[in-house]
Design a protein around this motif. Structure first.
Motif, PDB file in Angstrom:
ATOM      1  N   PRO A  94      -7.846   7.172   2.480  1.00  0.00           N
ATOM      2  CA  PRO A  94      -8.251   6.933   1.081  1.00  0.00           C
ATOM      3  C   PRO A  94      -7.107   7.154   0.086  1.00  0.00           C
ATOM      4  O   PRO A  94      -6.997   6.426  -0.904  1.00  0.00           O
ATOM      5  N   ASP A  95      -6.264   8.150   0.344  1.00  0.00           N
ATOM      6  CA  ASP A  95      -5.143   8.417  -0.567  1.00  0.00           C
ATOM      7  C   ASP A  95      -4.165   7.254  -0.647  1.00  0.00           C
ATOM      8  O   ASP A  95      -3.473   7.080  -1.661  1.00  0.00           O
ATOM      9  N   ASP A  96      -4.056   6.454   0.428  1.00  0.00           N
ATOM     10  CA  ASP A  96      -3.129   5.319   0.428  1.00  0.00           C
ATOM     11  C   ASP A  96      -3.519   4.271  -0.607  1.00  0.00           C
ATOM     12  O   ASP A  96      -2.672   3.501  -1.069  1.00  0.00           O
ATOM     13  N   PHE A  97      -4.814   4.246  -0.969  1.00  0.00           N
ATOM     14  CA  PHE A  97      -5.284   3.274  -1.961  1.00  0.00           C
ATOM     15  C   PHE A  97      -5.078   3.770  -3.390  1.00  0.00           C
ATOM     16  O   PHE A  97      -5.322   3.031  -4.340  1.00  0.00           O
ATOM     17  N   ARG A  98      -4.619   5.019  -3.513  1.00  0.00           N
ATOM     18  CA  ARG A  98      -4.287   5.563  -4.834  1.00  0.00           C
ATOM     19  C   ARG A  98      -2.785   5.826  -4.974  1.00  0.00           C
ATOM     20  O   ARG A  98      -2.317   6.194  -6.049  1.00  0.00           O
ATOM     21  N   ALA A  99      -2.063   5.638  -3.888  1.00  0.00           N
ATOM     22  CA  ALA A  99      -0.642   5.998  -3.860  1.00  0.00           C
ATOM     23  C   ALA A  99       0.215   4.982  -4.617  1.00  0.00           C
ATOM     24  O   ALA A  99      -0.208   3.855  -4.887  1.00  0.00           O
ATOM     25  N   TYR A 100       1.427   5.398  -4.953  1.00  0.00           N
ATOM     26  CA  TYR A 100       2.397   4.493  -5.571  1.00  0.00           C
ATOM     27  C   TYR A 100       3.794   5.061  -5.370  1.00  0.00           C
ATOM     28  O   TYR A 100       3.975   6.247  -5.078  1.00  0.00           O
ATOM     29  N   SER A 101       4.782   4.201  -5.488  1.00  0.00           N
ATOM     30  CA  SER A 101       6.174   4.672  -5.531  1.00  0.00           C
ATOM     31  C   SER A 101       6.709   4.301  -6.903  1.00  0.00           C
ATOM     32  O   SER A 101       6.363   3.254  -7.458  1.00  0.00           O
ATOM     33  N   LYS A 102       7.524   5.184  -7.476  1.00  0.00           N
ATOM     34  CA  LYS A 102       7.977   4.976  -8.851  1.00  0.00           C
ATOM     35  C   LYS A 102       9.449   5.336  -8.956  1.00  0.00           C
ATOM     36  O   LYS A 102       9.897   6.324  -8.373  1.00  0.00           O
ATOM     37  N   LEU A 103      10.191   4.538  -9.693  1.00  0.00           N
ATOM     38  CA  LEU A 103      11.627   4.771  -9.832  1.00  0.00           C
ATOM     39  C   LEU A 103      12.076   4.414 -11.240  1.00  0.00           C
ATOM     40  O   LEU A 103      11.668   3.381 -11.783  1.00  0.00           O
ATOM     41  N   LYS A 104      12.889   5.289 -11.811  1.00  0.00           N
ATOM     42  CA  LYS A 104      13.472   5.024 -13.124  1.00  0.00           C
ATOM     43  C   LYS A 104      14.966   4.810 -12.946  1.00  0.00           C
ATOM     44  O   LYS A 104      15.636   5.600 -12.279  1.00  0.00           O
ATOM     45  N   VAL A 105      15.491   3.760 -13.529  1.00  0.00           N
ATOM     46  CA  VAL A 105      16.907   3.433 -13.356  1.00  0.00           C
ATOM     47  C   VAL A 105      17.612   3.466 -14.703  1.00  0.00           C
ATOM     48  O   VAL A 105      17.191   2.826 -15.669  1.00  0.00           O
ATOM     49  N   ASP A 106      18.665   4.279 -14.782  1.00  0.00           N
ATOM     50  CA  ASP A 106      19.569   4.312 -15.931  1.00  0.00           C
ATOM     51  C   ASP A 106      20.968   4.068 -15.395  1.00  0.00           C
ATOM     52  O   ASP A 106      21.596   4.990 -14.889  1.00  0.00           O
ATOM     53  N   ASN A 107      21.438   2.868 -15.491  1.00  0.00           N
ATOM     54  CA  ASN A 107      22.727   2.517 -14.896  1.00  0.00           C
ATOM     55  C   ASN A 107      23.531   1.685 -15.880  1.00  0.00           C
ATOM     56  O   ASN A 107      23.277   0.498 -16.069  1.00  0.00           O
ATOM     57  N   HIS A 108      24.530   2.327 -16.487  1.00  0.00           N
ATOM     58  CA  HIS A 108      25.326   1.635 -17.503  1.00  0.00           C
ATOM     59  C   HIS A 108      26.332   0.677 -16.883  1.00  0.00           C
ATOM     60  O   HIS A 108      27.014  -0.050 -17.599  1.00  0.00           O
ATOM     61  N   LEU A 109      26.441   0.683 -15.539  1.00  0.00           N
ATOM     62  CA  LEU A 109      27.371  -0.244 -14.885  1.00  0.00           C
ATOM     63  C   LEU A 109      26.809  -1.663 -14.843  1.00  0.00           C
ATOM     64  O   LEU A 109      27.540  -2.620 -14.629  1.00  0.00           O
ATOM     65  N   PHE A 110      25.497  -1.781 -15.028  1.00  0.00           N
ATOM     66  CA  PHE A 110      24.902  -3.116 -14.977  1.00  0.00           C
ATOM     67  C   PHE A 110      25.406  -3.956 -16.148  1.00  0.00           C
ATOM     68  O   PHE A 110      25.539  -3.480 -17.275  1.00  0.00           O
ATOM     69  N   ASN A 111      25.692  -5.208 -15.853  1.00  0.00           N
ATOM     70  CA  ASN A 111      26.012  -6.165 -16.900  1.00  0.00           C
ATOM     71  C   ASN A 111      24.697  -6.537 -17.589  1.00  0.00           C
ATOM     72  O   ASN A 111      23.827  -7.146 -16.981  1.00  0.00           O
ATOM     73  N   LYS A 112      24.559  -6.154 -18.836  1.00  0.00           N
ATOM     74  CA  LYS A 112      23.262  -6.298 -19.502  1.00  0.00           C
ATOM     75  C   LYS A 112      22.818  -7.748 -19.630  1.00  0.00           C
ATOM     76  O   LYS A 112      21.641  -8.027 -19.821  1.00  0.00           O
ATOM     77  N   GLU A 113      23.771  -8.677 -19.541  1.00  0.00           N
ATOM     78  CA  GLU A 113      23.375 -10.088 -19.611  1.00  0.00           C
ATOM     79  C   GLU A 113      22.567 -10.485 -18.380  1.00  0.00           C
ATOM     80  O   GLU A 113      21.778 -11.419 -18.419  1.00  0.00           O
TER      81      GLU A 113
END
Length: 406
Positions: free
Chosen positions: A58-77
Motif C-alpha cells: 500500500p505504501d508504494d501507491f503513496r510513495a514518490y521520489s523528489k529532487l531539487k536542482v540548483d546548478n548554475h553550470l546549466f546554460n539557461k537557454e
C-alpha cells in the motif's frame, strides 16, 4: 638506527587538473520539456539501482521520489538552473511498464533522445499533449485535481491490469511527474500511443455513444486530421469491418473494461478510433519513395528542432512505411491495431482504445445531466452526461452496432 638526511626532501610537484563530470543537457524549445527529459533520465537511472519487489505494498501507491536542482553550470537557454522533479509512485509505474512489456531503457530512450513533439490534440479540458520523438508515447498535462484522481484510480487500476494480464483497452499509464520550473508546478502523465508510429492515421473519431452535441466543430474540421464525433461517424456510415471472431474478442475486452470503470463510478470516457486506409497508405509510401533524398521530410532524431514531420496525426513523412506487409506484422508492432477482415470491401487497419477514463460521476456531472435534461427533455437518451451504468450500457451497444461481423 636513524637515517641521515642531507636536507629537506624535494618532491616534484605535478599539476593535477580537476575533471568535472560532464552534465548531460537535454535541449528543448520549452524549459518544461528540457526539465522533463532530464527528470526521466534521472528517475529511470535511479530506479535501475532499486531491487524489484515481489509484490507492491500500500505504501508504494503513496510513495514518490523528489529532487531539487540548483546548478548554475546549466546554460539557461537550454536548461533552467533551478528546478524540481517529482515522480509519483515510481515502483507502481515501473511494475505497470513491465506488465505492458515496455523496457525501462527503451522508455527512457524514447522520451530523452530527442525532445517530445507538441501535438494539437486538445480537448475541452485545455490539456496540452506531446508525443515522444519516435511517436511511441504520449504526454498529457494534468491539473492537480487530476493527479489526485490518478492516485485514487491507481489503487484499483494496477490490480485490474494484473488480473487481466495486461489485456485491456484502458490507457496504459506509464509514469506521472510533477515538474517545478520558475516556481510554477506542472503535472504530466505518460501513456502508450494508441496510434501506430509507422502507419499514418487517415480518419480519427472520438466516440461516446451519445448523439446530442456530438459533432466536430468548424474549427476542428479545419485541422489536417480533425477528431470527428458520434454524429459525424453515423452520417458517414462508418463500419469497423473486422469479422465475427475479432468482434467477439474486442467486445469481451471492452465489456470487462467498461464494467471496471462502472464499478468505480466513472463515465464520460470515449472510444478513440483511428483508421488507416491501406490503399491510400501504399500510395503515400510510393510517393515518399519517389521523392529525391533532399526532399525527405524525416528528420534526424537528434535534431534540436521543435517539429518533426513524422506525426501520428497526419499523412506526412510517410517514408518509413515503405513496403510493410500488413498481415502478420500488425499485431506484433501495434497492440491496438485490428486489420479488416478478409474480403472486406475496403482494406483498412483500425486502432481502438479507451481514453479519458477519470471522470467521476459526482455533483458536477449530476448537475450537468439535470441541465441537459431541461434543455433537451427527459426522454432524450442521447445526452452524454448520464449515470455510469446507463453510460456504460449505451456505450457498449453503440460500439457493438458499429462493428461488422460476418
Amino acid at each position: 638506527m636513524s637515517v641521515p638526511t642531507t636536507g629537506p626532501s624535494k618532491l616534484k610537484k605535478k599539476h593535477i587538473r580537476v575533471k568535472h563530470q560532464k552534465v548531460k543537457l537535454f535541449r528543448a524549445n520549452e524549459p518544461l520539456l528540457s526539465v522533463f527529459m532530464w527528470g526521466v533520465n534521472h528517475t529511470i537511472n535511479e530506479l535501475s539501482h532499486v531491487s524489484i519487489p515481489v509484490m507492491l505494498l500500500p505504501d508504494d501507491f503513496r510513495a514518490y521520489s523528489k529532487l531539487k536542482v540548483d546548478n548554475h553550470l546549466f546554460n539557461k537557454e537550454n536548461m533552467p538552473s533551478h528546478f524540481k522533479v517529482k515522480e509519483y509512485c515510481p515502483l507502481v509505474f515501473r511494475n505497470l511498464r513491465d506488465r505492458f512489456a515496455i523496457d525501462d531503457l527503451d522508455y527512457k530512450e524514447s522520451l530523452t533522445r530527442s525532445q517530445p513533439i507538441p501535438d494539437d490534440s486538445s480537448g475541452k479540458s485545455g490539456a496540452k499533449f506531446y508525443q515522444s520523438y519516435d511517436r511511441l508515447f504520449i504526454l498529457k498535462t494534468l491539473t492537480s485535481e487530476e493527479v489526485e484522481r490518478m492516485h485514487s484510480f491507481l489503487k484499483h487500476y494496477h490490480p485490474y491490469i494484473v488480473e487481466r494480464h495486461g489485456k485491456t483497452l484502458l490507457p496504459q499509464y506509464l509514469g506521472m511527474y510533477r515538474l517545478t520550473v520558475d516556481g510554477i508546478e506542472h503535472y504530466l502523465v505518460a501513456t502508450r500511443n494508441v496510434f501506430s508510429n509507422h502507419l499514418n492515421i487517415h480518419r480519427k473519431y472520438d466516440l461516446k455513444g451519445s448523439t446530442v452535441d456530438r459533432e466536430a466543430s468548424e474549427k476542428e474540421l479545419e485541422k489536417e486530421l480533425p477528431t470527428l464525433k458520434d454524429n459525424d461517424f453515423l452520417k458517414q456510415g462508418v463500419r469497423i469491418d473486422i469479422g465475427e471472431a475479432a468482434k467477439e474478442k474486442l467486445l469481451e475486452t471492452l465489456t470487462a473494461d467498461v464494467e471496471f470503470l462502472t464499478k468505480l463510478h466513472l463515465m464520460d470516457y470515449s472510444l478513440l478510433l483511428g483508421v488507416h486506409e491501406c490503399g491510400r497508405g501504399e500510395a503515400e509510401a510510393e510517393a515518399a519513395r519517389a521523392r529525391p533524398p533532399d526532399a525527405d521530410t524525416d528528420r534526424d532524431t537528434d535534431s534540436d528542432s521543435d517539429t518533426d514531420n513524422r506525426h501520428a496525426d497526419g499523412p506526412r513523412g510517410f517514408g518509413r512505411q515503405t513496403s510493410l506487409r500488413y498481415e502478420g506484422i500488425i499485431p506484433e508492432l501495434d497492440i491496438y491495431a485490428i486489420p479488416s477482415q478478409e474480403g472486406a470491401p475496403k482494406k483498412e487497419i483500425y486502432f481502438v482504445a479507451l481514453i479519458d477514463v477519470l471522470t467521476h460521476y459526482g455533483v458536477k456531472k449530476q448537475a450537468a445531466k439535470a441541465a441537459k435534461t431541461v434543455k433537451y427533455g427527459s426522454n432524450v437518451d442521447g445526452i452524454s452526461t448520464c449515470d455510469p451504468e446507463q453510460y456504460g450500457k449505451r456505450f457498449i451497444e453503440f460500439v457493438a452496432k458499429a462493428i461488422e461481423g460476418n
